[in-house]
Design an enzyme around this catalytic site. Structure first.
Site, short mmCIF file in Angstrom:
data_model
loop_
_atom_site.label_atom_id
_atom_site.label_comp_id
_atom_site.label_asym_id
_atom_site.label_seq_id
_atom_site.Cartn_x
_atom_site.Cartn_y
_atom_site.Cartn_z
N ASN A 181 0.88 -1.17 0.00
CA ASN A 181 0.00 0.00 0.00
C ASN A 181 0.92 1.22 0.00
O ASN A 181 1.46 1.60 1.03
CB ASN A 181 -0.87 -0.05 1.25
CG ASN A 181 -1.81 1.12 1.35
OD1 ASN A 181 -1.83 2.00 0.48
ND2 ASN A 181 -2.61 1.15 2.41
N ARG A 211 -2.66 -2.00 -3.39
CA ARG A 211 -3.81 -1.11 -3.27
C ARG A 211 -3.64 0.00 -4.30
O ARG A 211 -2.62 0.69 -4.32
CB ARG A 211 -3.83 -0.50 -1.88
CG ARG A 211 -4.96 0.44 -1.71
CD ARG A 211 -4.85 1.15 -0.40
NE ARG A 211 -6.14 1.67 -0.05
CZ ARG A 211 -6.46 2.02 1.17
NH1 ARG A 211 -5.60 1.88 2.14
NH2 ARG A 211 -7.65 2.50 1.41
N HIS A 264 -12.34 3.96 -0.21
CA HIS A 264 -12.32 3.05 0.94
C HIS A 264 -13.04 1.73 0.61
O HIS A 264 -13.51 1.03 1.50
CB HIS A 264 -12.97 3.67 2.20
CG HIS A 264 -12.16 4.77 2.82
ND1 HIS A 264 -12.73 5.92 3.31
CD2 HIS A 264 -10.83 4.88 3.02
CE1 HIS A 264 -11.78 6.71 3.79
NE2 HIS A 264 -10.61 6.10 3.63
N HIS A 279 -16.49 4.29 7.98
CA HIS A 279 -15.04 4.08 8.03
C HIS A 279 -14.46 5.40 8.53
O HIS A 279 -14.33 6.37 7.77
CB HIS A 279 -14.51 3.72 6.64
CG HIS A 279 -13.02 3.61 6.57
ND1 HIS A 279 -12.36 2.41 6.39
CD2 HIS A 279 -12.04 4.54 6.69
CE1 HIS A 279 -11.07 2.62 6.40
NE2 HIS A 279 -10.84 3.91 6.57
N GLY A 337 -11.36 7.09 9.97
CA GLY A 337 -9.92 7.09 10.26
C GLY A 337 -9.37 8.46 9.93
O GLY A 337 -10.11 9.44 9.95
N ARG A 356 -8.54 16.79 5.86
CA ARG A 356 -9.31 17.13 4.65
C ARG A 356 -10.65 17.77 5.04
O ARG A 356 -11.26 17.36 6.04
CB ARG A 356 -9.59 15.89 3.82
CG ARG A 356 -8.39 15.39 3.04
CD ARG A 356 -8.66 14.06 2.35
NE ARG A 356 -7.87 12.99 2.95
CZ ARG A 356 -8.03 11.71 2.70
NH1 ARG A 356 -8.95 11.30 1.85
NH2 ARG A 356 -7.29 10.80 3.29
N ASP A 358 -5.46 14.64 14.75
CA ASP A 358 -5.48 13.31 15.36
C ASP A 358 -6.56 13.28 16.45
O ASP A 358 -6.51 14.06 17.40
CB ASP A 358 -4.10 13.04 15.96
CG ASP A 358 -3.96 11.61 16.40
OD1 ASP A 358 -3.21 10.87 15.75
OD2 ASP A 358 -4.59 11.23 17.40
N ARG A 363 -7.19 11.27 18.86
CA ARG A 363 -6.74 11.03 20.24
C ARG A 363 -6.30 12.33 20.90
O ARG A 363 -6.64 12.61 22.05
CB ARG A 363 -5.56 10.06 20.26
CG ARG A 363 -5.97 8.65 20.52
CD ARG A 363 -4.82 7.71 20.31
NE ARG A 363 -4.26 7.92 18.96
CZ ARG A 363 -3.46 7.08 18.34
NH1 ARG A 363 -3.09 5.98 18.94
NH2 ARG A 363 -3.01 7.33 17.14
N ILE A 413 -10.70 5.65 14.31
CA ILE A 413 -11.61 6.33 15.23
C ILE A 413 -12.83 5.45 15.50
O ILE A 413 -13.25 5.29 16.65
CB ILE A 413 -12.03 7.71 14.64
CG1 ILE A 413 -10.80 8.59 14.42
CG2 ILE A 413 -13.06 8.39 15.53
CD1 ILE A 413 -11.07 9.87 13.63
N GLU A 459 -13.13 2.27 15.44
CA GLU A 459 -12.85 1.08 16.26
C GLU A 459 -12.46 1.44 17.69
O GLU A 459 -12.63 0.63 18.60
CB GLU A 459 -11.70 0.27 15.63
CG GLU A 459 -12.09 -0.38 14.32
CD GLU A 459 -10.89 -0.90 13.54
OE1 GLU A 459 -9.87 -1.25 14.16
OE2 GLU A 459 -10.97 -0.96 12.30
N GLU A 516 -7.96 -4.09 5.41
CA GLU A 516 -7.83 -3.90 3.96
C GLU A 516 -6.72 -4.78 3.38
O GLU A 516 -6.84 -5.27 2.26
CB GLU A 516 -7.54 -2.41 3.66
CG GLU A 516 -8.75 -1.54 3.95
CD GLU A 516 -8.38 -0.10 4.29
OE1 GLU A 516 -7.77 0.12 5.36
OE2 GLU A 516 -8.69 0.80 3.51
P1 ADP Z 1 -5.68 5.90 8.28
O1 ADP Z 1 -6.80 6.54 7.50
O2 ADP Z 1 -4.39 6.68 8.22
O3 ADP Z 1 -5.51 4.40 8.05
P2 ADP Z 1 -6.55 5.09 10.92
O4 ADP Z 1 -7.66 4.22 10.49
O5 ADP Z 1 -5.33 4.46 11.51
O6 ADP Z 1 -6.13 6.10 9.79
O7 ADP Z 1 -7.15 6.12 11.99
C1 ADP Z 1 -6.38 7.12 12.59
C2 ADP Z 1 -7.27 7.92 13.52
O8 ADP Z 1 -7.75 7.03 14.55
C3 ADP Z 1 -6.55 9.07 14.21
O9 ADP Z 1 -7.39 10.22 14.24
C4 ADP Z 1 -6.37 8.52 15.61
O10 ADP Z 1 -6.30 9.54 16.58
C5 ADP Z 1 -7.63 7.71 15.77
N1 ADP Z 1 -7.51 6.79 16.92
C6 ADP Z 1 -6.70 5.73 17.04
N2 ADP Z 1 -6.82 5.18 18.27
C7 ADP Z 1 -7.73 5.95 18.94
C8 ADP Z 1 -8.29 5.93 20.25
N3 ADP Z 1 -7.93 5.00 21.13
N4 ADP Z 1 -9.21 6.85 20.57
C9 ADP Z 1 -9.57 7.80 19.69
N5 ADP Z 1 -9.09 7.88 18.43
C10 ADP Z 1 -8.18 6.98 18.07
#
Ligand code: ADP
Length: 396
Positions: free
Chosen positions: A9, A93, A181, A208, A210, A241, A283, A285, A329, A331, A379
């Protein structure tokens, strides 16, 4: 000697990879890792299925290793360290398959040339997705390669869900809603029957969520609508974005702020979304940990847009049986899920607060008319499955 499939990827300055061993029907992770900072400060790391480090290398500040150099390192790593496996194919991918590719395809030089056509539709991703395919075709011409498209799952969307209200000659140039996605949605759809067989045959919205975020309406396992459109900048706000914008905003940026296409591209892909609204971080988190008003405003807008898009996708489906959360996010953020489910009470969704705090998988009460689930996406595994099937002569 076990057969193995590698999954790549590739992004603009990094790539992620996984190696799966074929064991009967199973695909087991043998190694996974990434190469990052390819043009600034390259680093490579590979771990085994249990997370133990197999290989690690840093080239130092200012080294321009590029994709080709990193790929050479990866090929060397696979040769040396995984001598017990025979690499039978590589799955990639690829973000865009246009209207032409509704399934994965085995690639040769002519297919790569055909996929170049879609570079203008995804200039930030498509060239980087194609670069390692081309490099491997040169270095290891006998090694079968398969392209798996993020758009392919959405080719089942009805024409009205794909069309913009633009003149026909512009639509005819391929200016359509493609949706992205797709490999994530396809994976979730493939495992949903194990969780909720009724919903898998019925009407489902998958979120989805993230760094890139989108939502997809799935009827009987097939995509019927997506929040993402012509590009992966549409729909929900994301880490950096903007998501959907009134097209008049773009005209304003050009006319009044004198921004050109590149400046607007940077604004809507890299400086907006959670980062732009919060002024703190893209982010989730970091935002959840912060008590700054900007962090709250960004999360509020994100949750609000998810709720609005949910209503729109439920209208496209004519109802809803289940809502599924996936990606970083979706999950992991119990508070975001709780909020989205709470806001969806009007649909008949009753969240189970404790089950949600535990991470599910089922996060709705037994009485809830609409079920809610947390289902981790995968994925890479979807690409490995497609690669195996395509190389075996199946339809991907
Ligand atoms: P990508 O699109 O780069 O694959 P991911 O699916 O890994 O992204 O998602 C990244 C996002 O998930 C970030 O905003 C990250 O802060 C959030 N995230 C990861 N773990 C947690 C958590 N425990 N609580 C809240 N948000 C989280």
């Amino acid at each position: 000697m076990a057969d193995a499939i590698a999954v790549l990827n590739a992004g603009s300055s990094s790539f992620k990879f996984s190696l799966f061993a074929l064991d009967g029907e199973d695909l087991a992770v043998v190694a996974r890792g990434q190469a990052e900072g390819l043009n600034t400060s390259p680093r490579f790391v590979a771990r085994d299925g249990a997370g133990a480090t197999l290989d690690e290398k840093a080239w130092g500040e200012g080294v321009k290793l590029g994709h080709d150099g990193a790929l050479d390192h990866l090929v060397g790593f696979l040769r040396e360290r995984l001598a017990g496996h025979r690499l039978v194919g590589v799955g990639h991918r690829v973000v865009h398959g246009g209207t032409e590719y509704s399934a994965p395809v085995r690639v040769d030089a002519s297919i790569v040339a055909a996929l170049e056509k879609y570079v203008p539709l995804a200039p930030l991703h498509q060239p980087h997705n194609l670069a390692p395919i081309r490099a491997l075709l040169q270095r290891l011409p006998q090694l079968p390669q398969v392209a798996c498209f993020d758009t392919a799952f959405h080719r089942t969307m009805p024409p009205v869900a794909q069309a913009f209200a633009l003149p026909r000659e512009i639509t005819g140039r391929g200016v359509l809603r493609y949706g992205f996605h797709g490999l994530s949605y396809e994976y979730v759809a493939s495992v949903l029957p194990r969780f909720d067989a009724g919903a898998a045959r019925g009407r489902v919205v998958v979120a989805h969520l993230g760094n890139g975020s989108s939502m997809c309406a799935i009827a009987d396992g097939r995509s019927v609508a997506s929040t993402m459109g012509f590009t992966a900048a549409d729909g929900l706000p994301m880490g950096t974005r903007s998501g959907s914008l009134d097209p008049g905003v773009v005209l304003y940026l050009m006319d009044e702020l004198r921004m050109d296409a590149r400046a607007i591209e940077k604004l809507i892909y890299q400086q907006s979304g959670l980062l732009g609204v919060s002024g703190i971080s893209g982010d989730m988190r970091a935002l959840e940990r912060s008590d700054a008003p900007g962090a709250k405003a960004a999360i509020d807008l994100y949750a609000y847009r998810i709720g609005r898009e949910l209503g729109s996708l439920v209208a496209a489906l004519g109802g809803i049986d289940a809502l599924v959360f996936t990606a970083g996010i979706g999950e992991n953020s119990a508070s975001l899920r709780q909020r989205v489910c709470g806001d969806a009470a009007w649909l008949g969704l009753a969240p189970d607060v404790q089950a949600n705090a535990r991470g599910g998988p089922c996060i709705s009460t037994p009485e809830s008319r609409v079920r809610a689930w947390v289902i981790p996406t995968n994925e890479e595994l979807m690409i490995a499955r497609h690669t195996r099937r395509t190389l075996a002569g199946g339809s991907g």
